[in-house]
Structures are given as structure tokens and as C-alpha cells.
Design an enzyme around this catalytic site. Structure first.
Site, PDB file in Angstrom:
ATOM      1  N   SER A 118       2.621   4.235   9.734  1.00 18.32           N
ATOM      2  CA  SER A 118       1.932   3.500   8.678  1.00 18.32           C
ATOM      3  C   SER A 118       1.816   4.414   7.474  1.00 18.32           C
ATOM      4  O   SER A 118       2.137   5.596   7.537  1.00 18.32           O
ATOM      5  CB  SER A 118       0.541   3.074   9.136  1.00 18.32           C
ATOM      6  OG  SER A 118      -0.287   4.204   9.266  1.00 18.32           O
ATOM      7  N   LYS A 119       1.361   3.829   6.387  1.00 12.01           N
ATOM      8  CA  LYS A 119       1.171   4.650   5.197  1.00 12.01           C
ATOM      9  C   LYS A 119       0.091   5.692   5.471  1.00 12.01           C
ATOM     10  O   LYS A 119       0.121   6.786   4.934  1.00 12.01           O
ATOM     11  CB  LYS A 119       0.778   3.777   4.010  1.00 12.01           C
ATOM     12  CG  LYS A 119       1.936   2.979   3.443  1.00 12.01           C
ATOM     13  CD  LYS A 119       1.856   1.525   3.825  1.00 12.01           C
ATOM     14  CE  LYS A 119       3.124   0.771   3.428  1.00 12.01           C
ATOM     15  NZ  LYS A 119       3.016  -0.643   3.825  1.00 12.01           N
ATOM     16  N   GLN A 120      -0.874   5.319   6.330  1.00  6.48           N
ATOM     17  CA  GLN A 120      -1.968   6.253   6.628  1.00  6.48           C
ATOM     18  C   GLN A 120      -1.450   7.493   7.372  1.00  6.48           C
ATOM     19  O   GLN A 120      -1.969   8.576   7.214  1.00  6.48           O
ATOM     20  CB  GLN A 120      -3.052   5.575   7.471  1.00  6.48           C
ATOM     21  CG  GLN A 120      -3.902   4.579   6.697  1.00  6.48           C
ATOM     22  CD  GLN A 120      -3.167   3.276   6.403  1.00  6.48           C
ATOM     23  OE1 GLN A 120      -2.403   2.788   7.224  1.00  6.48           O
ATOM     24  NE2 GLN A 120      -3.374   2.720   5.227  1.00  6.48           N
ATOM     25  N   THR A 179       0.829  -1.203   0.000  1.00 10.23           N
ATOM     26  CA  THR A 179       0.000   0.000   0.000  1.00 10.23           C
ATOM     27  C   THR A 179       0.866   1.256   0.000  1.00 10.23           C
ATOM     28  O   THR A 179       0.361   2.364   0.139  1.00 10.23           O
ATOM     29  CB  THR A 179      -0.928   0.012   1.232  1.00 10.23           C
ATOM     30  OG1 THR A 179      -0.124  -0.183   2.409  1.00 10.23           O
ATOM     31  CG2 THR A 179      -1.951  -1.110   1.166  1.00 10.23           C
TER      32      THR A 179
END
Ligand SMILES: [Zn+2]
Length: 285
Positions: free
Chosen positions: A230-232, A16
Site C-alpha cells: 500500500s502507499k502506507q 493517495t
């Protein structure tokens, strides 16, 4: 595949986005634990949640692992090539009466414990939207190498959880369990953010007749805001131009600070030192 060794570990990123420092720590810990035992270390790309995949991210992650000297055994397994295996496992659960169709919308199913609306069959006029596991009552136990014996009543904590989601995407819990068994994974080292998934995975292993691997859940890297990287949270990608620096930082996070004379060494030498020095996981403080 070759005969099952005494130790087969794995690193299983989702494509992701690029690898960030938190994922590198998880990769390094699982790698060191495997290699220090003379075991194998596999990479599995958990690309099952297709809408979340970022084109090209899987290759970026693999190039990053290579740049850091983290060489894996065998071919990379992509979950998007494994739908037939997930369907076969689901069929097996249905035969055993352990899976059922659910006609509830997300709103009807609610955010907490599923109320069991469709457990005894769909109401007239409802069509299946997802497939759920019929979770038996009782404690599910497993032993974590760092945290000791863990126990959870899955029926009370999550209830009947999805195996095939309402958007017709295979559920992470099912895919992971099927792939860990198929790849002969004996030891799983991963971030503690996945600790609460482990009782559900252990339960699925029991229902499918698979062995339960050994687990070790390590502390995760937090950002300045105290949130997991995280990517978020837009965690910065590992800098491919300075893999040794990223690797050294990951070592330090695990409590294994490389000696100063290794500071300018290429990643491969850092890893050799790491494998020779690795003794055990440090308990979280
Ligand atoms: Zn339902």
C-alpha cells in the site's frame, strides 16, 4: 448511460499515491474477468477521503493504466462529484428510520463495536457529530465467486457504523454502494482486504433497495514483510517505462504466466492473450 449489459465491472483506486503492483493486479483481474465475458470495465476514482488525496495522483494512476493498455469504458467517475447522490441516499435511509445522528466523539464511540449510545436520540445538550446506520440484527449473506457463501452478523461484528464520519467526510461504505448501483456495476473483483467490508455493503444495498453485485475477492500482493502493499508501506510505484514487465508480473501473480514468446510484446498484445486465456479465478492457497 447505455442499457445495462450482462457484465459491468470496475476498478476503483484511491488517489493517495501512484499505482503500485498490488493495485495493478486488482485492475488486471477485474479487467480480464470483464473482457473475457464481453463486458464493460469502468474506472472510478475513490477520492472521497479528501485529506488523504495526493495532488496529481489520480492522473498518474490513469496514465499508468493507459500505459499498461488497460482501456476503460466511458468517463472516469470521481467521487468528489457525487456528494448530492450520497446525501440523497442518506436522506432515504433517514426516511426509513435506518440512520440516526450520533453525538459521540471518536473516543466515546470506541474502536470496537459502537455501544449504541445515540441510537434512541441524542442526550440533552449533545450536538450531532456523525450519522450512523441503524444496523439490524441477523446474518447478512453474499456469495463470493472464489470463497463461496459468506455470512456475517454485522450488528455483532461492527455495530452501527458511520455513513457520514465525524470529520464530515462521507463514509467509504456508503459512497461505494451508491456509486456501484448508479454505475450499474454487476460484478466486483477486488482484493481480499475488502472482503470484510462486503457484509456492510450488502446490508446497505438491501436497505436502499439496490441489487447486490456478484463479488470475487482475490488474494492480495504482499511485501517482503508479509504486509499488504500500500502507499502506507511505501510500495514502489509501477514503472511506467516498463509497463509490459509490470503487467507480466501481475499475470504471473494471478496464475497466468505469459508464454515466453510474448515477453517482448507490447502491453496490448499481452492483454489480448490474457483475455483469450482467462478462464477462472484460481482459488487462494
Ligand atoms: Zn453516539
Amino acid at each position: 448511460m447505455s442499457p445495462t449489459p450482462h457484465y459491468r465491472g470496475r476498478f476503483a483506486p484511491s488517489p493517495t499515491g501512484p499505482l503500485h503492483q498490488g493495485s495493478l493486479v486488482a485492475a488486471l483481474a477485474s479487467y480480464l474477468q470483464a473482457r473475457a465475458q464481453g463486458g464493460q470495465w469502468l474506472v472510478r476514482m475513490e477520492d472521497i477521503d479528501i485529506p488523504r488525496n495526493v495532488p496529481g495522483a489520480a492522473d498518474v494512476i490513469l496514465r499508468c493504466l493507459e500505459a499498461c493498455g488497460l482501456e476503460w469504458d466511458g468517463p472516469v467517475l470521481y467521487q468528489t462529484t457525487r456528494f448530492e447522490a450520497y446525501a440523497a441516499a442518506l436522506a432515504e435511509l433517514r426516511i426509513r428510520g435506518a440512520a440516526y445522528d450520533c453525538g459521540c466523539s471518536r473516543k466515546e464511540a470506541g474502536a470496537g463495536v459502537y455501544p449504541g449510545t445515540c441510537r434512541n436520540g441524542l442526550a440533552p445538550g449533545r450536538t450531532p457529530r456523525s450519522v450512523r446506520l441503524r444496523v439490524p440484527g441477523g446474518e447478512v449473506r453474499f456469495t463470493d465467486a472464489i470463497r463461496g457463501v459468506q455470512s456475517e452478523d454485522v450488528a455483532a461484528v461492527t455495530g452501527d457504523f458511520p455513513l457520514l464520519r465525524a470529520d464530515w467526510i462521507w463514509a467509504y461504505q456508503l459512497a461505494v454502494v451508491v456509486d456501484d448501483a448508479w454505475q450499474g456495476i454487476t460484478h466486483i473483483v477486488r482484493g481480499e482486504d475488502l472482503l470484510d467490508s462486503t457484509p456492510r455493503q450488502t446490508l446497505l444495498q438491501q436497505l436502499l433497495g439496490y441489487p447486490t453485485p456478484s463479488y470475487a475477492h482475490i488474494r492480495v500482493v504482499l511485501g517482503a514483510d508479509g504486509q499488504k502493499l500500500s502507499k502506507q508501506t511505501l510500495a514502489p510505484a509501477v514503472d511506467l517505462r516498463q509497463p509490459a514487465a509490470a503487467l507480466s508480473e501481475a499475470f504471473r501473480f494471478l496464475g497466468y504466466a505469459p508464454p515466453a514468446e510474448l515477453a517482448a510484446c507490447p502491453p496490448r498484445e499481452l492483454l489480448q492473450w490474457g483475455v483469450a486465456s482467462w478462464k477462472e479465478f484460481l482459488r487462494p492457497v
